[in-house]
Write a protein that holds these residues in place. Structure first.
Motif, PDB file in Angstrom:
ATOM      1  N   CYS A 192       0.833  -1.211   0.000  1.00  0.00           N
ATOM      2  CA  CYS A 192       0.000   0.000   0.000  1.00  0.00           C
ATOM      3  C   CYS A 192       0.866   1.259   0.000  1.00  0.00           C
ATOM      4  CB  CYS A 192      -0.922  -0.016   1.221  1.00  0.00           C
ATOM      5  SG  CYS A 192      -1.658   1.576   1.653  1.00  0.00           S
ATOM      6  N   LEU A 193       1.871   1.295   0.869  1.00  0.00           N
ATOM      7  CA  LEU A 193       2.727   2.478   0.936  1.00  0.00           C
ATOM      8  C   LEU A 193       3.480   2.686  -0.374  1.00  0.00           C
ATOM      9  CD1 LEU A 193       4.204   2.353   4.553  1.00  0.00           C
ATOM     10  CD2 LEU A 193       2.131   3.453   3.729  1.00  0.00           C
ATOM     11  N   HIS A 194       3.947   1.604  -0.963  1.00  0.00           N
ATOM     12  CA  HIS A 194       4.628   1.724  -2.249  1.00  0.00           C
ATOM     13  C   HIS A 194       3.661   2.206  -3.328  1.00  0.00           C
ATOM     14  CE1 HIS A 194       6.284  -0.040  -6.094  1.00  0.00           C
ATOM     15  NE2 HIS A 194       7.268   0.727  -5.690  1.00  0.00           N
ATOM     16  N   HIS A 195       2.448   1.664  -3.316  1.00  0.00           N
ATOM     17  CA  HIS A 195       1.437   2.030  -4.321  1.00  0.00           C
ATOM     18  C   HIS A 195       1.128   3.525  -4.274  1.00  0.00           C
ATOM     19  CE1 HIS A 195      -2.292   1.779  -6.682  1.00  0.00           C
ATOM     20  NE2 HIS A 195      -2.856   2.493  -5.719  1.00  0.00           N
ATOM     21  N   ILE A 196       0.867   4.054  -3.087  1.00  0.00           N
ATOM     22  CA  ILE A 196       0.473   5.467  -3.011  1.00  0.00           C
ATOM     23  C   ILE A 196       1.657   6.387  -3.282  1.00  0.00           C
ATOM     24  CG2 ILE A 196      -1.448   4.973  -1.470  1.00  0.00           C
ATOM     25  CD1 ILE A 196       0.185   6.134   0.835  1.00  0.00           C
ATOM     26  N   SER A 197       2.883   5.878  -3.108  1.00  0.00           N
ATOM     27  CA  SER A 197       4.049   6.714  -3.417  1.00  0.00           C
ATOM     28  C   SER A 197       4.128   7.015  -4.907  1.00  0.00           C
ATOM     29  CB  SER A 197       5.336   6.019  -2.965  1.00  0.00           C
ATOM     30  OG  SER A 197       5.690   4.941  -3.824  1.00  0.00           O
ATOM     31  N   LEU A 198       3.553   6.153  -5.725  1.00  0.00           N
ATOM     32  CA  LEU A 198       3.627   6.303  -7.180  1.00  0.00           C
ATOM     33  C   LEU A 198       2.444   7.062  -7.767  1.00  0.00           C
ATOM     34  CD1 LEU A 198       4.801   2.678  -8.070  1.00  0.00           C
ATOM     35  CD2 LEU A 198       6.213   4.713  -7.700  1.00  0.00           C
ATOM     36  N   LEU A 199       1.425   7.322  -6.950  1.00  0.00           N
ATOM     37  CA  LEU A 199       0.234   8.003  -7.459  1.00  0.00           C
ATOM     38  C   LEU A 199       0.490   9.493  -7.654  1.00  0.00           C
ATOM     39  CD1 LEU A 199      -2.565   6.437  -5.193  1.00  0.00           C
ATOM     40  CD2 LEU A 199      -2.057   5.863  -7.578  1.00  0.00           C
ATOM     41  N   PRO A 200      -0.098  10.079  -8.678  1.00  0.00           N
ATOM     42  CA  PRO A 200      -0.022  11.536  -8.820  1.00  0.00           C
ATOM     43  C   PRO A 200      -0.797  12.211  -7.699  1.00  0.00           C
ATOM     44  CG  PRO A 200      -1.544  10.614 -10.433  1.00  0.00           C
ATOM     45  CD  PRO A 200      -0.870   9.452  -9.782  1.00  0.00           C
ATOM     46  N   ILE A 201      -0.397  13.408  -7.356  1.00  0.00           N
ATOM     47  CA  ILE A 201      -1.055  14.122  -6.253  1.00  0.00           C
ATOM     48  C   ILE A 201      -2.542  14.319  -6.525  1.00  0.00           C
ATOM     49  CG2 ILE A 201      -1.178  16.388  -5.124  1.00  0.00           C
ATOM     50  CD1 ILE A 201       1.834  16.470  -5.138  1.00  0.00           C
ATOM     51  N   THR A 202      -2.936  14.361  -7.790  1.00  0.00           N
ATOM     52  CA  THR A 202      -4.351  14.536  -8.130  1.00  0.00           C
ATOM     53  C   THR A 202      -5.209  13.365  -7.651  1.00  0.00           C
ATOM     54  OG1 THR A 202      -3.860  13.591 -10.315  1.00  0.00           O
ATOM     55  CG2 THR A 202      -3.902  15.987 -10.126  1.00  0.00           C
ATOM     56  N   GLU A 203      -4.587  12.209  -7.390  1.00  0.00           N
ATOM     57  CA  GLU A 203      -5.319  11.045  -6.877  1.00  0.00           C
ATOM     58  C   GLU A 203      -5.622  11.189  -5.388  1.00  0.00           C
ATOM     59  OE1 GLU A 203      -6.455   8.191  -8.166  1.00  0.00           O
ATOM     60  OE2 GLU A 203      -5.766   8.346 -10.234  1.00  0.00           O
ATOM     61  N   GLY A 204      -4.962  12.116  -4.728  1.00  0.00           N
ATOM     62  CA  GLY A 204      -5.167  12.319  -3.295  1.00  0.00           C
ATOM     63  C   GLY A 204      -3.866  12.228  -2.537  1.00  0.00           C
ATOM     64  N   GLN A 205      -3.867  12.773  -1.325  1.00  0.00           N
ATOM     65  CA  GLN A 205      -2.661  12.756  -0.496  1.00  0.00           C
ATOM     66  C   GLN A 205      -2.910  12.153   0.882  1.00  0.00           C
ATOM     67  OE1 GLN A 205      -1.622  17.094  -1.550  1.00  0.00           O
ATOM     68  NE2 GLN A 205       0.394  16.162  -1.232  1.00  0.00           N
ATOM     69  N   LEU A 206      -4.111  11.613   1.086  1.00  0.00           N
ATOM     70  CA  LEU A 206      -4.429  10.931   2.341  1.00  0.00           C
ATOM     71  C   LEU A 206      -5.242   9.686   2.030  1.00  0.00           C
ATOM     72  CD1 LEU A 206      -4.566  10.728   5.442  1.00  0.00           C
ATOM     73  CD2 LEU A 206      -6.602  12.201   5.351  1.00  0.00           C
ATOM     74  N   PHE A 207      -4.752   8.524   2.486  1.00  0.00           N
ATOM     75  CA  PHE A 207      -5.416   7.256   2.221  1.00  0.00           C
ATOM     76  C   PHE A 207      -5.497   6.437   3.499  1.00  0.00           C
ATOM     77  CE2 PHE A 207      -3.672   8.567  -1.817  1.00  0.00           C
ATOM     78  CZ  PHE A 207      -4.609   8.166  -2.755  1.00  0.00           C
ATOM     79  N   HIS A 208      -6.526   5.603   3.566  1.00  0.00           N
ATOM     80  CA  HIS A 208      -6.622   4.627   4.642  1.00  0.00           C
ATOM     81  C   HIS A 208      -5.994   3.314   4.197  1.00  0.00           C
ATOM     82  CE1 HIS A 208     -10.333   6.754   6.568  1.00  0.00           C
ATOM     83  NE2 HIS A 208      -9.179   7.270   6.975  1.00  0.00           N
ATOM     84  N   GLY A 209      -5.122   2.776   5.022  1.00  0.00           N
ATOM     85  CA  GLY A 209      -4.520   1.480   4.753  1.00  0.00           C
ATOM     86  C   GLY A 209      -5.111   0.423   5.660  1.00  0.00           C
ATOM     87  N   VAL A 210      -6.264  -0.088   5.278  1.00  0.00           N
ATOM     88  CA  VAL A 210      -6.943  -1.187   5.991  1.00  0.00           C
ATOM     89  C   VAL A 210      -7.560  -2.092   4.938  1.00  0.00           C
ATOM     90  CG1 VAL A 210      -7.467   0.145   8.083  1.00  0.00           C
ATOM     91  CG2 VAL A 210      -9.094   0.135   6.189  1.00  0.00           C
ATOM     92  N   ASP A 211      -7.760  -3.357   5.287  1.00  0.00           N
ATOM     93  CA  ASP A 211      -8.403  -4.217   4.300  1.00  0.00           C
ATOM     94  C   ASP A 211      -9.865  -3.812   4.144  1.00  0.00           C
ATOM     95  OD1 ASP A 211     -10.239  -5.813   5.901  1.00  0.00           O
ATOM     96  OD2 ASP A 211      -8.556  -7.034   6.572  1.00  0.00           O
ATOM     97  N   PRO A 212     -10.500  -4.175   3.029  1.00  0.00           N
ATOM     98  CA  PRO A 212     -11.836  -3.652   2.721  1.00  0.00           C
ATOM     99  C   PRO A 212     -12.987  -4.303   3.477  1.00  0.00           C
ATOM    100  CG  PRO A 212     -11.007  -4.975   0.890  1.00  0.00           C
ATOM    101  CD  PRO A 212      -9.929  -4.939   1.905  1.00  0.00           C
ATOM    102  N   GLN A 213     -12.679  -5.129   4.476  1.00  0.00           N
ATOM    103  CA  GLN A 213     -13.747  -5.821   5.203  1.00  0.00           C
ATOM    104  C   GLN A 213     -13.597  -5.655   6.716  1.00  0.00           C
ATOM    105  OE1 GLN A 213     -14.823  -9.807   3.854  1.00  0.00           O
ATOM    106  NE2 GLN A 213     -13.757  -9.493   1.933  1.00  0.00           N
ATOM    107  N   PRO A 214     -13.963  -4.479   7.263  1.00  0.00           N
ATOM    108  CA  PRO A 214     -14.009  -4.350   8.725  1.00  0.00           C
ATOM    109  C   PRO A 214     -14.932  -5.436   9.282  1.00  0.00           C
ATOM    110  CG  PRO A 214     -14.357  -2.228   7.660  1.00  0.00           C
ATOM    111  CD  PRO A 214     -14.437  -3.252   6.582  1.00  0.00           C
ATOM    112  N   THR A 215     -14.531  -6.048  10.376  1.00  0.00           N
ATOM    113  CA  THR A 215     -15.242  -7.218  10.865  1.00  0.00           C
ATOM    114  C   THR A 215     -15.426  -7.141  12.368  1.00  0.00           C
ATOM    115  OG1 THR A 215     -14.131  -8.490   9.120  1.00  0.00           O
ATOM    116  CG2 THR A 215     -15.291  -9.744  10.804  1.00  0.00           C
TER     117      THR A 215
END
Length: 283
Positions: A192-215
């Protein structure tokens, strides 16, 4: 060749090093103690707070994954405020810097009613630890560095599985109420950290790093106990129940998924199956 610097070579930092070394990359990491068999990359053996610009190579990407040495307020202040401030000062000498990635925490949200939380949420806790994390984020966002922040949920993986350990020790109980929890496997956290490092700033600058299924915790506890053949017969006591409710929220990772990230461990099931097989708990 792309050059990376990892500041904070603990559990997450080591996994980032390991992940990046599979790529065509030049990876440096800062660590006070000598390199071990678990380390991957080029070690800069020095206390981070004693590092100077001359200690650092010219890098393309920086991952700041420093974590507190304890739960003391002073250690949170050192990791999230003093450490980030020192990083900003040292990185001002970099000429090729493309992105600084800060590993933060979803614990900053003051939400305990089981509701969904997106990156736009502004309901933050007032505890000093929370304020230290937010202060570190603010230092970076108000700097001149190119930045992106990942607020990570509970990181788990090989050698780090507190809930699994409690069940095996017969010390884990069911909750009286439905309490949601959020987590991410350490391998996905590194990706996740590597992925967001490569994104353009237009994609956003704040992301949540959690799996998509809170349980719900009860669901996870019951599933793990069934896999391990453990028996859970007693509900947790009042103090434990109160403590668990402090984390009762559902963190959304829709923004991360929409940016093109695919989870290798999309829920606790895939993650814990991998751990239990790797550590010989199940076939």
């Amino acid at each position: 060749m792309t050059t990376y610097l990892i500041i904070g070579c603990g559990y997450l930092g080591r996994h980032i090093c390991q992940f990046l070394n599979h790529d065509d990359a030049n990876v440096y990491f800062i660590k006070r103690s000598p390199a071990s068999a678990k380390d991957h990359g080029n070690i800069i053996q020095k206390d981070w707070f004693k590092c100077t610009p001359n200690d650092l190579p010219q890098v393309d990407y920086v991952f700041y994954t420093m974590s507190p040495n304890s739960s003391r307020i002073a250690d949170y202040q050192q990791a999230y405020v003093d450490g980030v401030k020192h990083m900003i000062s040292l990185l001002s000498h970099q000429r090729n810097l493309k992105k600084v990635v800060l590993a933060s925490s979803t614990s900053v949200y003051d939400v305990h009613d089981g509701s969904w939380v997106a990156e736009s949420c502004q309901k933050f806790g007032e505890h000093e630890k929370t304020q230290a994390i937010l202060a570190g984020e603010s230092l970076l966002t108000h700097s001149d560095l190119p930045w992106v922040i990942a607020r990570l949920g509970g990181i788990y993986g090989h050698g780090r599985h507190y809930l699994l350990d409690l069940i095996r020790q017969g010390k884990c109980y069911l909750n009286h109420e439905q309490v949601f929890s959020n987590r991410i496997h350490v391998h996905d956290a590194a990706r996740c950290l590597h992925h967001i490092s490569l994104l353009p700033i237009t994609e956003g600058q704040l992301f949540h790093g959690v799996d998509p299924q809170p349980t719900a915790l009860n669901t996870i506890t019951a599933w793990l106990s069934s896999k391990l053949g453990a028996h859970i017969s007693h509900p947790m006591n009042q103090e434990e129940a109160l403590r668990s409710r402090l984390s009762n929220k559902q963190i959304s990772s829709e923004k991360l998924v929409a940016s093109g990230f695919n989870f290798q461990y999309p829920s606790f099931r895939e993650g814990f199956i991998q751990i239990m097989k790797q550590e010989g708990m199940i076939d």
